[in-house]
Design a protein around this motif. Structure first.
Motif, mmCIF file in Angstrom:
data_model
loop_
_atom_site.group_PDB
_atom_site.id
_atom_site.type_symbol
_atom_site.label_atom_id
_atom_site.label_comp_id
_atom_site.label_asym_id
_atom_site.label_seq_id
_atom_site.Cartn_x
_atom_site.Cartn_y
_atom_site.Cartn_z
ATOM 1 N N ASN A 18 -4.862 -1.417 4.681
ATOM 2 C CA ASN A 18 -4.352 -2.723 4.248
ATOM 3 C C ASN A 18 -3.906 -2.714 2.790
ATOM 4 O O ASN A 18 -2.858 -3.282 2.451
ATOM 5 C CB ASN A 18 -5.400 -3.810 4.475
ATOM 6 C CG ASN A 18 -5.665 -4.073 5.937
ATOM 7 O OD1 ASN A 18 -4.802 -3.842 6.785
ATOM 8 N ND2 ASN A 18 -6.854 -4.543 6.259
ATOM 9 N N LEU A 19 -4.672 -2.077 1.925
ATOM 10 C CA LEU A 19 -4.300 -1.998 0.517
ATOM 11 C C LEU A 19 -3.023 -1.167 0.352
ATOM 12 O O LEU A 19 -2.118 -1.562 -0.387
ATOM 13 C CB LEU A 19 -5.440 -1.400 -0.313
ATOM 14 C CG LEU A 19 -5.217 -1.337 -1.828
ATOM 15 C CD1 LEU A 19 -5.019 -2.736 -2.416
ATOM 16 C CD2 LEU A 19 -6.393 -0.632 -2.511
ATOM 17 N N ALA A 20 -2.952 -0.052 1.046
ATOM 18 C CA ALA A 20 -1.771 0.805 0.967
ATOM 19 C C ALA A 20 -0.523 0.051 1.434
ATOM 20 O O ALA A 20 0.526 0.106 0.780
ATOM 21 C CB ALA A 20 -1.976 2.067 1.803
ATOM 22 N N ASP A 21 -0.634 -0.670 2.547
ATOM 23 C CA ASP A 21 0.504 -1.440 3.057
ATOM 24 C C ASP A 21 0.906 -2.547 2.083
ATOM 25 O O ASP A 21 2.091 -2.757 1.833
ATOM 26 C CB ASP A 21 0.183 -2.038 4.431
ATOM 27 C CG ASP A 21 0.080 -0.991 5.528
ATOM 28 O OD1 ASP A 21 0.512 0.172 5.303
ATOM 29 O OD2 ASP A 21 -0.444 -1.318 6.611
ATOM 30 N N ALA A 22 -0.082 -3.249 1.534
ATOM 31 C CA ALA A 22 0.203 -4.363 0.628
ATOM 32 C C ALA A 22 0.886 -3.892 -0.656
ATOM 33 O O ALA A 22 1.734 -4.593 -1.203
ATOM 34 C CB ALA A 22 -1.091 -5.106 0.291
ATOM 35 N N LEU A 23 0.525 -2.702 -1.130
ATOM 36 C CA LEU A 23 1.078 -2.201 -2.391
ATOM 37 C C LEU A 23 2.256 -1.248 -2.189
ATOM 38 O O LEU A 23 2.895 -0.841 -3.165
ATOM 39 C CB LEU A 23 -0.021 -1.495 -3.200
ATOM 40 C CG LEU A 23 -1.209 -2.355 -3.630
ATOM 41 C CD1 LEU A 23 -2.265 -1.504 -4.323
ATOM 42 C CD2 LEU A 23 -0.769 -3.514 -4.516
ATOM 43 N N GLY A 24 2.521 -0.881 -0.936
ATOM 44 C CA GLY A 24 3.625 0.039 -0.651
ATOM 45 C C GLY A 24 3.350 1.461 -1.121
ATOM 46 O O GLY A 24 4.238 2.120 -1.665
ATOM 47 N N ILE A 25 2.121 1.927 -0.929
ATOM 48 C CA ILE A 25 1.721 3.267 -1.365
ATOM 49 C C ILE A 25 1.063 3.995 -0.190
ATOM 50 O O ILE A 25 0.828 3.413 0.870
ATOM 51 C CB ILE A 25 0.743 3.197 -2.568
ATOM 52 C CG1 ILE A 25 -0.501 2.384 -2.209
ATOM 53 C CG2 ILE A 25 1.448 2.620 -3.792
ATOM 54 C CD1 ILE A 25 -1.562 2.306 -3.291
ATOM 55 N N THR A 26 0.726 5.267 -0.390
ATOM 56 C CA THR A 26 0.066 6.038 0.666
ATOM 57 C C THR A 26 -1.426 5.713 0.720
ATOM 58 O O THR A 26 -1.984 5.187 -0.256
ATOM 59 C CB THR A 26 0.215 7.551 0.417
ATOM 60 O OG1 THR A 26 -0.490 7.886 -0.784
ATOM 61 C CG2 THR A 26 1.677 7.958 0.319
ATOM 62 N N ASN A 27 -2.039 6.070 1.836
ATOM 63 C CA ASN A 27 -3.489 5.885 1.957
ATOM 64 C C ASN A 27 -4.235 6.694 0.900
ATOM 65 O O ASN A 27 -5.232 6.222 0.344
ATOM 66 C CB ASN A 27 -3.979 6.302 3.342
ATOM 67 C CG ASN A 27 -3.745 5.243 4.387
ATOM 68 O OD1 ASN A 27 -2.904 4.361 4.205
ATOM 69 N ND2 ASN A 27 -4.465 5.322 5.477
ATOM 70 N N ALA A 28 -3.771 7.907 0.630
ATOM 71 C CA ALA A 28 -4.438 8.749 -0.370
ATOM 72 C C ALA A 28 -4.378 8.088 -1.752
ATOM 73 O O ALA A 28 -5.368 8.109 -2.499
ATOM 74 C CB ALA A 28 -3.789 10.128 -0.413
ATOM 75 N N HIS A 29 -3.239 7.486 -2.075
ATOM 76 C CA HIS A 29 -3.109 6.792 -3.361
ATOM 77 C C HIS A 29 -4.049 5.582 -3.401
ATOM 78 O O HIS A 29 -4.754 5.360 -4.406
ATOM 79 C CB HIS A 29 -1.661 6.366 -3.569
ATOM 80 C CG HIS A 29 -1.372 5.831 -4.937
ATOM 81 N ND1 HIS A 29 -0.135 5.399 -5.303
ATOM 82 C CD2 HIS A 29 -2.150 5.637 -6.039
ATOM 83 C CE1 HIS A 29 -0.166 4.963 -6.558
ATOM 84 N NE2 HIS A 29 -1.382 5.101 -7.013
ATOM 85 N N ALA A 30 -4.087 4.820 -2.328
ATOM 86 C CA ALA A 30 -4.976 3.643 -2.270
ATOM 87 C C ALA A 30 -6.445 4.069 -2.387
ATOM 88 O O ALA A 30 -7.229 3.432 -3.110
ATOM 89 C CB ALA A 30 -4.744 2.867 -0.977
ATOM 90 N N ALA A 31 -6.803 5.154 -1.698
ATOM 91 C CA ALA A 31 -8.183 5.651 -1.785
ATOM 92 C C ALA A 31 -8.485 6.093 -3.213
ATOM 93 O O ALA A 31 -9.570 5.806 -3.749
ATOM 94 C CB ALA A 31 -8.396 6.808 -0.809
#
Length: 160
Positions: A18-31
């Motif tokens: 959800n964070l990755a989608d909301a910010l337009g980034i990858t899951n690895a970046h969000a993690a």
């Protein structure tokens, strides 16, 4: 050095998606953003309460630097909306499930407090036992005050 536990499945967690989608980034970046935020919180907010930190500070702690002040506010709002952060007790903002994530850290902090308590208690007992002893300084032996005890230092005489 403060540290936290990070689950091995963090990249696949629904909140990370959800964070990755909301910010337009990858899951690895969000993690990575969240791990950076949590490690910052381990030192800056070990109780998990981030109420006194403005959105800009939280975004910076996580490593989110896109969009200036508006970007920081968006990042903060997303953390609230996705429930990485939660408002409780009226006006306090907490890191959600911080107690579980930082259990080992909190145990370590408590152990350090206990060690300090024991150390202070031993010093006080030593001082109490020494109260009946009178020390007469000798000539050319300066007596200096340390934070807890009197220490006598003997300096060799200088030849003139």
């Amino acid at each position: 050095m403060a540290w936290i536990q990070v689950d091995d499945g963090i990249r696949e967690h629904d909140k990370i998606y959800n964070l990755a989608d909301a910010l337009g980034i990858t899951n690895a970046h969000a993690a990575g953003l969240m791990v950076c935020f949590w490690t910052w919180a381990a030192t800056a907010a070990p109780d998990g309460i981030v109420t006194n930190f403005p959105p800009r500070a939280i975004a910076k702690a996580a490593g989110w630097d896109k969009g200036g002040a508006k970007g920081a506010q968006k990042f903060y709002n997303e953390l609230l909306g996705i429930h990485f952060l939660e408002e409780r007790d009226g006006d306090k903002v907490f890191i959600r499930n911080w107690e579980q994530r930082a259990t080992l850290l909190l145990d370590y902090i408590e152990q350090q407090k206990e060690n300090t308590r024991r150390r202070v208690q031993k010093c006080r007992e030593r001082k109490k036992n020494q109260q009946g002893v009178t020390v007469t300084p000798q000539k050319d032996v300066p007596v200096t005050s340390c934070s807890d005890c009197l220490i006598r230092k003997v300096f060799p005489r200088r030849q003139k």
